[in-house]
Write a protein that holds these residues in place. Structure first.
Motif: not given
Length: 319
Positions: A210-226
């Protein structure tokens, strides 16, 4: 952690850091092992003194794990007192101040953040991808002015990107030695080594996903959006953020720390998501190039709130 014996789980965490240690040694040389030696010796000394003052005899590997992770996060060949102060401050203020059983903050990140705030200059002295021999490395760590090659210390890829004003991403990757294929030069391989160790721990069920996927997933999504491509105002691609700095070390060895982190699965997922978002915000618009340590500490503060958010609602009983 899913393993019943916490000490067995901590031993597996230490073993899982070995691929990252080997990759960092290949990249930076003896400074990595010097950091590890100073950090582990400091942790053993601090724990021994504190336990004697409290009249206890406790065999606990958690301080050793914190010291190892902190040593891997510090710049190789940093002054000896920086390693000692980081571990001592992290364990005293992040663990023993709260009794050592249920500390609210990650001790390794407490020590790292303290050094970053108090001693910003030595914390930024990262070497290039050529290490020093053992004697020269020891001289440098001990302040004996060992001779280092020209341009031995350089800005990291994250720091270079954060301060870039005129060059495109393509120009940075082709002309700056701090950049590799997708992320920071050399650190890409170190990150993949941490990924391998982390996946092994997941397979052994030392912690949940849960914690690793949450961190890597959110970092990937926000960096992709920006992400705005290769322009001079670009903040870097998702792969750049995943393969630079302490991202993968943080995802598998820091946010999974069970004592200061949430206890329920959904709260761990939200915890990881928060760490990933804050890491990107600090890297992009904050005053520090990486941001993992401050993101973890800020989310440590939010753990009680996260636990309440995901707790099942109690149905009121009418008397």
């Amino acid at each position: 952690m899913s393993i019943a014996d916490p000490q067995q789980a901590l031993r597996r965490v230490l073993l899982a850091t070995l691929p990252g240690v080997a990759a960092m040694f290949w990249l930076y040389g003896w400074g990595v092992l010097i950091n590890l030696s100073l950090a582990t010796a400091s942790a053993l000394l601090v724990d021994t003194l504190v336990h004697r003052l409290r009249g206890r005899r406790v065999s606990d590997l958690s301080s050793l794990v914190s010291a190892v992770l902190l040593a891997l996060a510090l710049p190789p060949y940093c002054p000896w007192w920086l390693s000692v102060a980081a571990v001592t401050g992290g364990l005293l203020l992040g663990k023993h101040l709260y009794g050592g059983n249920r500390n609210p903050f990650n001790p390794a990140m407490v020590g790292y953040a303290l050094m970053l705030v108090m001693f910003a200059q030595p914390m930024s002295q990262w070497p290039g991808i050529h290490g020093l021999d053992l004697l020269t490395g020891l001289q440098r760590v001990l302040g004996l002015h060992g001779d280092a090659p020209d341009a031995w210390a350089q800005a990291t890829a994250l720091d270079t990107l954060r301060t870039n004003k005129s060059l495109t991403i393509d120009e940075l990757f082709s002309g700056n030695p701090a950049f590799g294929y997708f992320g920071a030069r050399g650190i890409e391989w170190v990150s993949l080594a941490y990924l391998a160790g982390g996946l092994l721990l997941l397979r052994q069920r030392v912690f949940s996903w849960h914690a690793p996927v949450g961190m890597l997933g959110s970092l990937f999504v926000v960096s992709l959006l920006c992400w705005n491509g290769s322009g001079s105002d670009s903040h870097g691609s998702p792969l750049f953020h995943l393969l630079s700095g302490a991202t993968l070390l943080g995802a598998f060895f820091i946010v999974t720390e069970p004592v200061s982190g949430p206890r329920t699965a959904r709260a761990r997922l939200l915890f990881g998501v928060g760490v990933g978002l804050l890491t990107y915000l600090i890297r992009t618009w904050g005053g520090y190039p990486d941001g993992v340590a401050f993101a973890v500490l800020l989310m440590n503060l939010a753990v009680p709130t996260l636990e309440r958010l995901v707790a099942p609602k109690q149905t009121a009983v009418t008397p």
